[in-house]
Design a protein around this motif. Sequence first.
Motif, short mmCIF file in Angstrom:
data_model
loop_
_atom_site.label_atom_id
_atom_site.label_comp_id
_atom_site.label_asym_id
_atom_site.label_seq_id
_atom_site.Cartn_x
_atom_site.Cartn_y
_atom_site.Cartn_z
N TYR A 12 0.69 -1.37 -0.06
CA TYR A 12 -0.03 -0.04 0.00
C TYR A 12 0.86 1.47 -0.12
O TYR A 12 0.36 2.38 -0.52
CB TYR A 12 -1.03 -0.12 1.29
N GLU A 13 1.86 1.17 0.54
CA GLU A 13 2.96 2.33 0.52
C GLU A 13 3.58 2.65 -0.96
O GLU A 13 3.79 3.71 -1.10
CB GLU A 13 4.15 2.14 1.51
N VAL A 51 -5.24 -1.00 -2.51
CA VAL A 51 -5.58 0.18 -3.19
C VAL A 51 -6.35 0.88 -2.44
O VAL A 51 -6.35 2.14 -2.22
CB VAL A 51 -6.34 -0.07 -4.51
N HIS A 52 -7.44 0.28 -1.73
CA HIS A 52 -8.24 1.15 -0.86
C HIS A 52 -7.41 1.63 0.17
O HIS A 52 -7.98 2.92 0.72
CB HIS A 52 -9.24 0.11 -0.36
N ARG A 53 -6.62 1.04 0.81
CA ARG A 53 -5.87 1.57 1.98
C ARG A 53 -5.05 2.60 1.50
O ARG A 53 -5.27 3.69 2.12
CB ARG A 53 -5.01 0.43 2.74
N ALA A 54 -4.54 2.69 0.36
CA ALA A 54 -3.62 3.81 -0.13
C ALA A 54 -4.50 4.82 -0.37
O ALA A 54 -4.02 6.05 -0.11
CB ALA A 54 -2.83 3.14 -1.29
N LEU A 55 -5.46 4.75 -1.07
CA LEU A 55 -6.40 5.85 -1.39
C LEU A 55 -7.15 6.53 0.13
O LEU A 55 -7.06 7.85 0.25
CB LEU A 55 -7.60 5.57 -2.19
N ARG A 56 -7.42 5.66 1.12
CA ARG A 56 -7.90 6.10 2.13
C ARG A 56 -6.89 6.91 2.92
O ARG A 56 -7.13 8.15 3.47
CB ARG A 56 -8.39 4.98 3.17
N GLU A 57 -5.57 6.51 3.17
CA GLU A 57 -4.57 7.09 3.65
C GLU A 57 -4.17 8.57 3.20
O GLU A 57 -3.88 9.47 3.91
CB GLU A 57 -3.43 6.41 4.18
N GLY A 62 -4.98 14.78 2.84
CA GLY A 62 -5.40 15.97 2.53
C GLY A 62 -4.85 15.92 0.97
O GLY A 62 -5.13 16.88 0.19
N PHE A 63 -4.26 14.64 0.41
CA PHE A 63 -3.61 14.80 -0.80
C PHE A 63 -5.01 14.54 -1.73
O PHE A 63 -4.95 14.79 -2.88
CB PHE A 63 -2.67 13.76 -1.12
N LEU A 64 -5.92 13.97 -1.51
CA LEU A 64 -6.99 13.46 -2.26
C LEU A 64 -8.36 13.89 -1.65
O LEU A 64 -8.45 13.81 -0.37
CB LEU A 64 -6.92 11.90 -2.57
N ILE A 65 -9.46 13.91 -2.58
CA ILE A 65 -10.86 14.00 -2.10
C ILE A 65 -11.57 12.71 -2.67
O ILE A 65 -11.50 12.52 -3.84
CB ILE A 65 -11.22 15.20 -2.48
N GLY A 71 -16.02 9.46 -7.53
CA GLY A 71 -14.77 9.05 -7.78
C GLY A 71 -13.91 9.79 -6.76
O GLY A 71 -14.27 10.46 -5.86
N THR A 72 -12.48 9.61 -7.00
CA THR A 72 -11.51 10.22 -6.26
C THR A 72 -10.66 11.27 -7.24
O THR A 72 -10.27 10.91 -8.26
CB THR A 72 -10.43 8.93 -5.99
N PHE A 73 -10.38 12.42 -6.49
CA PHE A 73 -9.77 13.49 -7.25
C PHE A 73 -8.56 13.92 -6.42
O PHE A 73 -8.58 13.80 -5.28
CB PHE A 73 -10.86 14.50 -7.16
N ILE A 74 -7.75 14.43 -7.29
CA ILE A 74 -6.53 15.08 -6.61
C ILE A 74 -7.10 16.21 -5.91
O ILE A 74 -7.80 17.22 -6.31
CB ILE A 74 -5.41 15.63 -7.67
#
Length: 243
Positions: A12-13, A51-57, A62-65, A71-74
């Motif tokens: 995930y890292e 992937v889910h853990r990486a996106l959640r962290e 504060g890097f993603l919304i 969906g997921t945005f920068i």
Amino acid sequence: MIALPDTASPLYEKVKDYILTNIGTGKWSKDRKLPSENEFVATLGVSRMTVHRALRELTSAGFLIRLQGVGTFIAPPRPQSTLIEINNIAAEIVARGNRHRSEVIVLEKIMPTKELALSFEFTKRTSVYHSVVVNFENDLPVQLEERFVNPSLIPDYDKQDFSKTATYDYLMQKTPVTEVEHIISAIPADAETARHLAVDVGSCCLLLHRRTWTGAIVATISKLTYVGSRYSLGSRYSPSKSP
């Protein structure tokens, strides 16, 4: 399929590093919609849980919304206000007629995470100094101070006794501050913060995230956590006359 680096880091890292590298290099622009979790799975060859853990962290940092069903945005830059000045908490406490003392929890040299290296604007990852200090007012903990310091500007930071000298005083003596960034957030105290500040887990705290520059070089990154019921942040200043 894109091959992730063959390192000892958890998967995930590695996914986080992949995303942050694309953001940091400008390959993925601000407000861009990221691939879906299933697309990341197919592209990187990792599990959806990874992937889910990486996106959640990255979202928590504060890097993603992440927008449910969209969906997921920068994340765009957060709006900020120039209301807080750089202050010496030790001097503030003494000025109020109270007694200040500090307790050094950590003083070490570490290899920064990908997120921290990006915040330092390093072109390549290099070690930084890391300190954690609790500041007390009349023996009551009022601030948990975590600092990351650029060794190229302050080479002997880890050799100091910050129970006798305030980190603020030492840093101001060693390198001039030419630019400051402040971000203030309200956060619940996690277990470690609660232990150091002698509050219950989940208690309301104020987090002041500070980044300072000397010229074009990022000198320090600090996370200053205050107990909401014991401290307030503010300043008095003259507003600009320009429209």
